[in-house]
Design a protein around this motif. Structure first.
Motif, PDB file in Angstrom:
ATOM      1  N   TYR A 639       0.502  -1.076   0.238  1.00 34.92           N
ATOM      2  CA  TYR A 639       0.199   0.216   0.353  1.00 34.92           C
ATOM      3  C   TYR A 639       0.836   1.296  -0.072  1.00 34.92           C
ATOM      4  CZ  TYR A 639      -4.712  -2.741   0.308  1.00 34.92           C
ATOM      5  OH  TYR A 639      -5.063  -3.274   0.481  1.00 34.92           O
ATOM      6  N   GLN A 640       0.818   1.549  -0.981  1.00 31.95           N
ATOM      7  CA  GLN A 640       1.252   3.038  -1.066  1.00 31.95           C
ATOM      8  C   GLN A 640       0.377   4.451  -1.458  1.00 31.95           C
ATOM      9  OE1 GLN A 640       3.972   2.761  -4.003  1.00 31.95           O
ATOM     10  NE2 GLN A 640       5.381   1.835  -2.751  1.00 31.95           N
ATOM     11  N   GLN A 641       0.541   6.312  -1.575  1.00 29.38           N
ATOM     12  CA  GLN A 641       0.144   6.978  -1.527  1.00 29.38           C
ATOM     13  C   GLN A 641       0.477   7.882  -2.819  1.00 29.38           C
ATOM     14  OE1 GLN A 641      -0.103   8.373   2.489  1.00 29.38           O
ATOM     15  NE2 GLN A 641      -2.670   8.483   1.284  1.00 29.38           N
ATOM     16  N   SER A 642      -0.497   8.315  -3.816  1.00 30.22           N
ATOM     17  CA  SER A 642       0.813   9.392  -5.082  1.00 30.22           C
ATOM     18  C   SER A 642      -0.824  10.266  -5.208  1.00 30.22           C
ATOM     19  CB  SER A 642       0.373   7.676  -5.635  1.00 30.22           C
ATOM     20  OG  SER A 642      -1.138   7.782  -6.696  1.00 30.22           O
ATOM     21  N   GLU A 643       0.004  11.010  -5.876  1.00 32.96           N
ATOM     22  CA  GLU A 643      -1.260  12.381  -6.229  1.00 32.96           C
ATOM     23  C   GLU A 643      -1.881  11.954  -7.536  1.00 32.96           C
ATOM     24  OE1 GLU A 643      -0.845  16.625  -7.343  1.00 32.96           O
ATOM     25  OE2 GLU A 643       0.631  15.418  -7.606  1.00 32.96           O
ATOM     26  N   VAL A 644      -3.397  11.489  -7.911  1.00 30.00           N
ATOM     27  CA  VAL A 644      -4.307  11.486  -8.592  1.00 30.00           C
ATOM     28  C   VAL A 644      -5.030  12.478  -8.976  1.00 30.00           C
ATOM     29  CG1 VAL A 644      -5.953   9.905  -8.699  1.00 30.00           C
ATOM     30  CG2 VAL A 644      -4.175   8.659  -7.201  1.00 30.00           C
ATOM     31  N   VAL A 670     -14.648   7.511 -16.776  1.00 29.45           N
ATOM     32  CA  VAL A 670     -13.705   8.254 -16.202  1.00 29.45           C
ATOM     33  C   VAL A 670     -12.756   8.169 -16.172  1.00 29.45           C
ATOM     34  CG1 VAL A 670     -13.320   7.477 -13.985  1.00 29.45           C
ATOM     35  CG2 VAL A 670     -15.532   7.331 -14.653  1.00 29.45           C
ATOM     36  N   TYR A 671     -11.253   9.211 -16.708  1.00 27.10           N
ATOM     37  CA  TYR A 671     -10.197   9.043 -16.366  1.00 27.10           C
ATOM     38  C   TYR A 671      -9.639   9.596 -14.966  1.00 27.10           C
ATOM     39  CZ  TYR A 671      -5.546  10.790 -17.954  1.00 27.10           C
ATOM     40  OH  TYR A 671      -4.888  11.050 -18.537  1.00 27.10           O
ATOM     41  N   SER A 672      -8.605   8.978 -14.972  1.00 25.08           N
ATOM     42  CA  SER A 672      -7.769   9.211 -13.992  1.00 25.08           C
ATOM     43  C   SER A 672      -6.658   8.028 -14.216  1.00 25.08           C
ATOM     44  CB  SER A 672      -8.073   7.473 -13.179  1.00 25.08           C
ATOM     45  OG  SER A 672      -9.120   7.749 -12.864  1.00 25.08           O
ATOM     46  N   GLU A 673      -5.437   9.303 -13.239  1.00 27.47           N
ATOM     47  CA  GLU A 673      -4.156   9.436 -13.660  1.00 27.47           C
ATOM     48  C   GLU A 673      -3.430   9.930 -12.540  1.00 27.47           C
ATOM     49  OE1 GLU A 673      -0.823  12.141 -16.249  1.00 27.47           O
ATOM     50  OE2 GLU A 673      -2.901  12.015 -16.972  1.00 27.47           O
ATOM     51  N   GLN A 674      -2.547   8.804 -12.630  1.00 23.10           N
ATOM     52  CA  GLN A 674      -1.247   8.772 -10.758  1.00 23.10           C
ATOM     53  C   GLN A 674      -0.273  10.335 -11.464  1.00 23.10           C
ATOM     54  OE1 GLN A 674      -0.002   5.579  -8.635  1.00 23.10           O
ATOM     55  NE2 GLN A 674      -1.432   4.329  -9.700  1.00 23.10           N
ATOM     56  N   LEU A 675      -0.190  11.465 -10.546  1.00 23.80           N
ATOM     57  CA  LEU A 675       0.345  12.683 -10.731  1.00 23.80           C
ATOM     58  C   LEU A 675       1.824  12.514 -10.527  1.00 23.80           C
ATOM     59  CD1 LEU A 675      -2.135  15.177 -11.269  1.00 23.80           C
ATOM     60  CD2 LEU A 675      -0.901  13.633 -12.530  1.00 23.80           C
ATOM     61  N   PHE A 682       0.191   6.107 -14.634  1.00 20.62           N
ATOM     62  CA  PHE A 682      -0.394   5.156 -15.097  1.00 20.62           C
ATOM     63  C   PHE A 682      -1.862   5.924 -14.725  1.00 20.62           C
ATOM     64  CE2 PHE A 682       3.321   2.677 -15.054  1.00 20.62           C
ATOM     65  CZ  PHE A 682       3.080   2.355 -15.814  1.00 20.62           C
ATOM     66  N   THR A 683      -2.818   5.181 -15.107  1.00 20.76           N
ATOM     67  CA  THR A 683      -4.306   5.150 -14.273  1.00 20.76           C
ATOM     68  C   THR A 683      -4.249   4.432 -13.115  1.00 20.76           C
ATOM     69  OG1 THR A 683      -6.098   4.977 -14.747  1.00 20.76           O
ATOM     70  CG2 THR A 683      -5.348   2.722 -15.495  1.00 20.76           C
ATOM     71  N   LEU A 684      -5.662   4.239 -12.561  1.00 18.40           N
ATOM     72  CA  LEU A 684      -5.781   3.993 -11.362  1.00 18.40           C
ATOM     73  C   LEU A 684      -5.623   2.043 -11.134  1.00 18.40           C
ATOM     74  CD1 LEU A 684      -7.366   6.488  -9.125  1.00 18.40           C
ATOM     75  CD2 LEU A 684      -5.176   5.182  -8.676  1.00 18.40           C
ATOM     76  N   PRO A 685      -5.397   1.221 -10.359  1.00 18.71           N
ATOM     77  CA  PRO A 685      -6.020  -0.193 -10.761  1.00 18.71           C
ATOM     78  C   PRO A 685      -7.548  -0.397 -11.058  1.00 18.71           C
ATOM     79  CG  PRO A 685      -4.361  -0.083  -9.103  1.00 18.71           C
ATOM     80  CD  PRO A 685      -5.183   1.184  -9.325  1.00 18.71           C
ATOM     81  N   PHE A 686      -8.344  -1.154 -11.429  1.00 17.02           N
ATOM     82  CA  PHE A 686      -9.949  -2.129 -11.621  1.00 17.02           C
ATOM     83  C   PHE A 686     -10.258  -0.693 -12.071  1.00 17.02           C
ATOM     84  CE2 PHE A 686      -7.553  -4.696  -9.163  1.00 17.02           C
ATOM     85  CZ  PHE A 686      -8.405  -6.363  -9.988  1.00 17.02           C
ATOM     86  N   SER A 687      -9.671   0.165 -12.806  1.00 14.88           N
ATOM     87  CA  SER A 687     -10.471   1.723 -13.347  1.00 14.88           C
ATOM     88  C   SER A 687     -11.638   1.291 -14.403  1.00 14.88           C
ATOM     89  CB  SER A 687      -9.897   2.610 -14.308  1.00 14.88           C
ATOM     90  OG  SER A 687      -8.559   3.139 -13.484  1.00 14.88           O
TER      91      SER A 687
END
Length: 798
Positions: A639-644, A670-675, A682-687
């Motif tokens: 488990y980690q944290q990132s800007e999304v 829905v569009y997701s991106e890790q910043l 990359f996007t988020l898992p199971f998008s």
């Protein structure tokens, strides 16, 4: 002594309330052609005071105090109507009942209540009733709601689904039942929600950050489940539901009986479901590098059953009411034998293939007991609500003992748990909420409240993934609503939350070799973390004729859960070895929501976009490591944290081609991106991928011997999902077709409601990107015929 003081306090409040001035609400109930409707039921809430219209359709309700009320009118053969009325003197409320008008979506409750909720809430809201759930019944309540735009599910098997709103799921979506947050083992993918969909009256789905009213975890939205319909005074009624499904040979029934005499009411319901192994349009599946043949397309050991009961009763007075809801949801279901523990070669296929209805190892048993007490009372322009809840979630996962790593080859007989007990979770939850609402005038309302929850989760068994923990949360909030006119509403709110979580140390029950010999390795440490945060929300809604415009901006937060902080074990259903991070900070979300809707006599169209930013999103990050000593060779996830950054929205449009024919389209994206972080870009898992439903619905007031007949065709298009997070695999696009038809039949004096669905009409082989079984290339269920028969009954209490 405490109980005596509570009773005395309530008596004082009751005496004070009783001294207020009371008024009369009266009116007339007719149909669209002004035909008088005798015997229509009229219920005023809060207070749930009800009467029946006389021979000329007239009614009269005495003892109404000053304030704003909802009036619910129902009559057999007509669409139920709910509207609001302001009482400040003797008042008149007339209404005309009609048959299914065009609304923004045919899936929502087609009455004024749905329209009112949309106007009163600056976030985007969907409202559905039991008719919708019956006509779109899936394997669970969450699967039934999946047809709503922006709502999807994470699935494992045919009956275990977790809600996802706009790509956010697990502990980012709050499920509320009768005013109390539902708490089970929702952190697990295979841990479905213990909710009986046959006990639901209506569901409100709030899309967007709703932490303001519902507390931590409501970052993505809320599924608000209600059982609020009460029988009319001096009446008894109920319903018998019969259901059958062909894909997994499900047979079930749900029986409900309710009655009311003067100020007391009671309701009892029981549900029984039995089902076998479900079928997929494939004769084999790939579990990594091993090919597993399927016997007659059945997934071995996915059979199960449910045994549920519900009891509600209470006091209903014009200015005071107290309701109790007691329920127990009990289920047993098998895990797909070839995928549990990644040992497909060791499965006794001959034993499993003898019957498709037996439940063998591995399997799970879940028992969820819940007691909720809802209280409401009113004094002058102020109303108070107090909701209290207790829940116990007891869950066991069982399988044959198999030695891994340094576990002894033969299970020792000195252990405190049985050899087949893989994992056990025993969770106790205590909840309390107190709210006060003040109508300063007809334009301004203030709502203040305080809520608290305590959880204690105990563990047992030979396997380990999360430690035992205790969690406490406390929050206070203030919300102000001001109506500049009937068409213009401004809302603002502020909330403060404080929470603590304590996890207990855990040591292996078997020894492992170390530099100094051998020892019992420590998997989890004692952990004591506390979190606090301020959430806020501001929104505006404007509803001129034919239009509804709204905008909302807000901040939400979520405490990390025990699994994210202290996990250290194998997740058999994610095929991973998961490791928590004790240094995680509380997750914060900022979101901007908008909505534009237009509706006329023939056309309804709307778009609901959103923007979402997480400075520190918590997610499970796959690494390049594999744990072969304790993790069965599974890949290690941390488990980690990132800007999304996230954006997306929903589109829905319906047009009345002919008097009885309606065409519609509903879409979501829905569009997701890790910043930041290791997976930056990359996007988020199971998008979830982009999808749309094109619907054609034909309604006929009378067709052959059917009343209110309908036929519906859904053509679902789902785009390919190529934007993934390794080790996820890309998922191809697919199209499926679902059919629905039904209506009401009258046999002598008895009405029957019939609905028939055909899901996946062409038995299409496709993969759901948000299903955990996607990891082993397991397609979704094949063709499924679903028949539901509802038999309502009613009578009069002399």
């Amino acid at each position: 002594m405490r109980k005596i003081l509570v009773l005395l306090s309530m008596s004082v409040v009751w005496c004070a309330v009783s001294a207020q001035n009371t008024f009369v609400l009266s009116g007339k109930i007719t149909d669209e052609k002004n035909k008088e409707l005798p015997g229509a039921a009229i219920v005023v809430s809060p207070g749930e005071k009800g009467v029946v219209s006389d021979a000329r359709g007239n009614y009269r309700i005495d003892g109404i105090t000053e304030g704003k009320y909802q009036v619910r009118v129902s009559f057999i053969g007509y669409r139920e109507l709910t509207d609001s009325v302001q009482v400040s003197s003797n008042s008149t409320f007339n209404c005309k009942l009609k048959f299914v008008p065009l609304n923004l979506q045919e899936v929502v409750v087609t009455d004024n209540y749905a329209e009112t909720r949309k106007k009163e809430e600056t976030l985007n809201v969907e409202v559905v009733n039991d008719d919708f759930l019956r006509q779109n019944a899936g394997g669970s309540l969450m699967k039934s709601l999946e047809r709503l735009p922006g709502v999807s599910t994470i699935d494992i098997g045919s009956g275990h689904s977790k809600p996802v709103i706009r790509g956010l799921g697990f502990n980012r979506v709050v499920v509320v039942e009768n005013g109390v947050k539902h708490e089970g083992q929702q952190w697990g993918a295979d841990h479905g929600l213990e909710i009986d969909q046959y006990s639901v009256d209506n569901v409100e789905v709030i899309k967007g950050p709703a932490s303001l009213m519902f507390g931590s975890d409501a970052v993505g939205g809320v599924i608000d489940i209600k059982q609020n319909h009460l029988p009319v005074d001096h009446s008894i009624n109920g319903e018998v539901n019969l259901v059958g499904k062909t894909n997994n040979n499900l047979l079930g029934t749900s029986v409900e009986v309710a009655g009311r005499k003067d100020w007391f009411f009671a309701r009892l319901q029981a549900t029984v479901l039995d089902y076998g192994d479900y079928k997929v349009p494939a004769d084999s599946v790939d579990i990594y590098s091993y090919r597993v043949p399927l016997y007659k397309n059945h997934l071995r050991n996915t059979a199960g059953y449910e045994r549920n009961w519900h009891l509600s009763f209470g006091i209903v007075k014009p200015r005071f009411q107290s309701r109790f809801f007691v329920s127990n949801i009990s289920s047993k279901s098998g895990f797909f034998a070839n995928a549990h523990g990644l040992e497909p070669r060791n499965v006794d296929t001959e034993l499993h293939d003898k019957s498709n209805r037996d439940i063998l190892y591995p399997f799970q048993q879940v028992d969820h007991f819940k007691v909720v007490n809802k209280n409401w009372w009113k004094y002058g322009k102020t109303s108070f609500t107090a909701d209290l809840g207790f829940q116990r979630n007891f869950r066991q996962e069982k399988s044959y003992y198999t030695s891994h790593g340094y576990m002894p080859p033969v299970f020792p007989d000195t252990m405190s748990f049985a050899a087949d007990l893989e994992r056990e979770f025993d969770k106790y939850v205590y909840t309390g909420t107190l709210k006060a609402s003040l109508e300063q005038n007809t334009q301004t309302t203030y709502t203040a409240g305080i809520s608290s929850e305590y959880q204690e989760n105990r563990i047992d068994g030979r396997g380990f993934i999360i430690p035992a923990f205790q969690q406490f949360t406390l929050g206070g909030f203030l919300v102000a609503k001001h109506s500049f006119s009937e068409k213009s509403l401004l809302q603002f709110g502020l909330r403060f939350d404080y929470g603590t979580i304590k996890t207990e140390a855990y040591y292996d029950w078997f020894s492992s070799p170390t530099e100094n010999g051998s020892s019992y390795l420590q998997r989890a440490q004692d952990l004591d973390r506390s979190f606090s945060n301020v959430s806020w929300s501001a929104g505006y809604s404007y509803s001129p004729e034919h239009w509804l415009l709204k905008v909302n901006v807000g901040k939400s937060f979520r405490m990390p859960i025990a699994k994210e902080l202290a996990a250290n074990g194998v997740n058999y259903h994610h095929f991973s070895y998961e490791v928590g991070n004790p240094d995680l900070s509380a997750e914060v979300s900022y979101q901007l929501d908008g909505g534009v809707e237009y509706h006329s006599q023939k056309l309804a169209v709307g778009i609901t976009p959103f923007l979402n930013y997480f400075p520190n999103y918590i997610y499970l990050n796959p690494t390049s490591e594999h744990d072969r000593l304790y993790g069965n060779g599974n890949q290690v996830y941390i488990y980690q944290q990132s800007e999304v950054f996230r954006l997306g929205g929903e589109l829905h449009a319906h047009y009345q081609l002919l008097k009885s024919l309606q065409v519609g389209i509903m879409g979501e994206y829905v569009y997701s991106e890790q910043l930041s972080g290791e997976k930056k870009g990359f996007t988020l898992p199971f998008s979830p991928p982009a999808s749309a439903i094109v619907n054609l619905k034909y309604r006929k007031e009378k067709f052959l011997f059917f009343q209110h007949a309908y036929t519906s065709v859904d053509y679902r298009l789902t785009a390919a999902q190529n934007n993934i997070v390794p080790p996820e695999e890309t998922t191809d696009a697919y199209q499926t077709v679902n059919l629905g038809m039904g209506g009401e039949v009258k046999i002598r004096q008895q009405n029957l409601k019939l609905s028939l669905q055909v899901q996946n009409l062409f038995n299409t082989r496709y993969f759901n990107h948000t299903s955990y079984y996607r990891l082993i290339n397991l397609p979704e269920s094949g063709r499924n015929f679903i028949l539901n028969v509802s038999i309502p009954f009613s009578g009069e209490i002399k």
